[in-house]
Design an enzyme around this catalytic site. Structure first.
Site, PDB file in Angstrom:
ATOM      1  N   GLU A  53     -11.337  -0.156  -2.522  1.00  0.00           N
ATOM      2  CA  GLU A  53     -10.671   0.186  -1.274  1.00  0.00           C
ATOM      3  C   GLU A  53      -9.504   1.124  -1.575  1.00  0.00           C
ATOM      4  O   GLU A  53      -9.344   1.601  -2.700  1.00  0.00           O
ATOM      5  CB  GLU A  53     -10.154  -1.094  -0.589  1.00  0.00           C
ATOM      6  CG  GLU A  53      -9.211  -1.901  -1.481  1.00  0.00           C
ATOM      7  CD  GLU A  53      -8.804  -3.227  -0.860  1.00  0.00           C
ATOM      8  OE1 GLU A  53      -9.011  -3.420   0.357  1.00  0.00           O
ATOM      9  OE2 GLU A  53      -8.261  -4.079  -1.591  1.00  0.00           O
ATOM     10  N   ASP A  83       0.813  -1.221   0.000  1.00  0.00           N
ATOM     11  CA  ASP A  83       0.000   0.000   0.000  1.00  0.00           C
ATOM     12  C   ASP A  83       0.845   1.269   0.000  1.00  0.00           C
ATOM     13  O   ASP A  83       0.656   2.166   0.837  1.00  0.00           O
ATOM     14  CB  ASP A  83      -0.932   0.018   1.221  1.00  0.00           C
ATOM     15  CG  ASP A  83      -1.686  -1.275   1.405  1.00  0.00           C
ATOM     16  OD1 ASP A  83      -2.248  -1.770   0.422  1.00  0.00           O
ATOM     17  OD2 ASP A  83      -1.703  -1.804   2.537  1.00  0.00           O
TER      18      ASP A  83
END
Length: 540
Positions: free
Chosen positions: A210, A44
């Site tokens: 997301e 991420d």
């Protein structure tokens, strides 16, 4: 002198350093780079440019210190310079090995002289830290909003001084997922001042949306977000004239006909020449979530494209090799080796929980780091042990060698080298019946509480050895990679003898497999055993 000549040669050639200590180098030395730019588990990733420097952070989950801070001047060569989070909070929860919990999907931003990092802890809420010097001290974690299930937050300071935050939702905690919401923040970014507004529902066409990132350009609000799941997914860009929508949506990056699956969560940055780039991760199983860099461009219609549309379907595909971004090149790589001569741990090392006093002591006068064998009541295997000192695997194929010295004090003292994940393997010392043994063990079901399996052992006449783990990359029939580890030892650092069985590593909970050290005890008693770490090196 050798290092000086090497550095001068590197500068003259304008490429990557010619060193066995950097077995993976994305910079090709000819003005191009190859993906991944970091063959290591930086899940991420998000980044920001301030002046002519780039700063990056990534998820760290339960590993401590957390929130790694990486620095670059060209988006290709990255140096790990520290961490923004010295311990996880609440401490009583993260003093244990809380696998997969903690720091999820941070964002890093720069606003009015301050660097901000926001992240979501799916069990406790949205946190923020800030600093005026990303290499230096960061503030203590500030709980922006308490709650369960709020993840992947990203702030946006608007032109009128108002601030907003976009985030996703974890179905495992909130009971719902695949939606994104926006809420207004106080101008200082420290608290919610508005109501949550649902801005995007991905259930029909873009499930498991997301990891949103918030931007503003030419009067439009943009949300970049992955959807479709980690390995098979794709990248979306949402656009609106209001932070609360309605948002139009386009798919801008997917695997397509390329060999790079699931281009997942990441961030957009503009280089010093005005060109745009998108950094994201690709899940490589036991190797973790490695970092890729894609070219990006804006059209006259104020929509962006990422990668290269090689098959003409209107959606970009990831590149394997491309020209480097503008910027002053400084060929570096995150450090892995350690001679343990410093007064603190190197930035590459992380614990599996908040560290406690007495777990280790730097001993620079002896050129060693001492780990004391710790007793942890009620654990089934090393998966549950918090005092594991580990670092990320840094290349598809490499060899880690540790020079160590062991002192077993009581029955059951154990210490040595471990390749750790939901399955793990060890090569380490064991003190039994007043004797020392070198033992290789594996545990293919560690996360399920399974016991270790004994593979091989030798009785030792010395307490100082070199322990080695050689990593080979192999491929499954479905194209997924396997990390195969072979263990060996030496009494002189030159001639190594294999011990035990090859081990196929497995990823951890949301992280890649990690290499490092363990030190455990079966008895809590005065003056217990220890292992001194004298040197740790990686190479081909």
């Amino acid at each position: 002198m050798k290092q000086l000549l090497l550095a001068l040669l590197t500068l003259l050639l304008g490429g990557a350093p010619l060193s066995a200590q950097t077995p993976w180098m994305a910079d090709q030395g000819d003005g191009t780079y190859k993906n991944p730019i970091l063959y290591a588990d930086y899940s991420d990733p998000d980044l920001v440019r301030v002046g002519d420097e780039y700063w990056m952070t990534a998820s760290s989950f339960n590993c401590v210190p957390g929130l790694p801070i990486l620095h670059s001047t060209d988006l290709v060569n990255w140096e790990l310079v520290g961490h923004a989070l010295s311990e996880l909070t609440p401490a009583d929860h993260f003093d244990r090995a809380a696998h997969g919990e903690g720091v999820w999907a941070p964002s890093i931003r720069y606003h009015e002289g301050w660097f901000y990092i926001y992240w979501g802890d799916p069990d406790f809420g949205i946190y923020m830290v800030k600093s005026q010097d990303p290499r230096g001290e960061w503030s203590k974690p500030h709980l922006v909003k308490a709650g369960r299930g709020m993840i992947d937050p990203c702030p946006l300071w608007d032109d009128d001084g108002r601030a907003y935050l976009v985030h996703g939702w974890a179905g495992s905690r909130a009971g719902f997922k695949s939606i994104l919401s926006v809420v207004e923040l106080s101008p200082d970014g420290e608290q919610f001042v508005g109501e949550e507004v649902l801005i995007f529902d991905g259930h029909d066409d873009h499930p498991t949306v997301e990891g949103p990132k918030f931007y503003k350009r030419n009067g439009y609000y943009y949300v970049f977000a992955p959807a479709g799941g980690v390995k098979p997914g794709w990248q979306l860009v949402l656009r609106s004239r209001s932070p609360y929508g309605p948002y139009a949506c386009r798919k801008v990056l997917h695997q397509g006909d390329s060999a790079i699956p699931g281009p997942h969560q990441g961030g957009w940055v503009e280089d010093v020449a005005g060109d745009c780039w998108f950094m994201h991760f690709v899940d490589m199983y036991a190797y973790g979530r490695v970092v890729h860099l894609q070219p990006m461009a804006w059209g006259d219609d104020d929509w962006c494209t990422m990668g290269v549309d090689q098959n003409g379907d209107g959606v970009g595909e990831p590149v394997e090799r491309f020209r480097k971004p503008a910027g002053v090149s400084k060929p570096v790589a995150p450090v892995a080796s350690d001679d343990f001569t410093g007064c603190r741990l190197g930035p590459q090392w992380q614990w599996h929980a908040n560290p406690q006093i007495g777990w280790c002591f730097p001993n620079p006068s002896q050129g060693a780091l001492r780990l004391y064998c710790q007793l942890h009541d009620g654990v089934h295997n090393l998966w549950e042990v918090p005092n594991l000192l580990l670092q990320k695997v840094a290349a598809p194929e490499l060899t880690y060698t540790a020079h160590v010295r062991f002192r077993g004090a009581y029955e059951g003292d154990r210490a040595g080298l471990v390749m750790m994940g939901m399955a793990y393997a060890t090569l380490g010392f064991e003190h039994r019946d007043g004797r020392d043994y070198l033992v290789q063990r594996v545990n293919p079901g560690a996360d399920q509480g399974a016991p270790e399996q004994h593979c091989a052992e030798v009785e030792l006449a010395t307490r100082a050895l070199w322990l080695r783990c050689k990593i080979e990359q192999q491929w499954n029939d479905d194209g997924s990679p396997r990390m195969v580890c072979r263990f060996s030892y030496s009494s002189d650092g030159r001639r190594f003898k294999a011990l035990g069985e090859p081990f196929t590593a497995k990823e951890g909970r949301w992280i890649g497999a990690k290499i490092g050290f363990y030190a455990t005890a079966a008895i809590r008693k005065n003056d217990g055993g220890w292992i001194d770490l004298l040197d740790f090196s990686d190479g081909l």
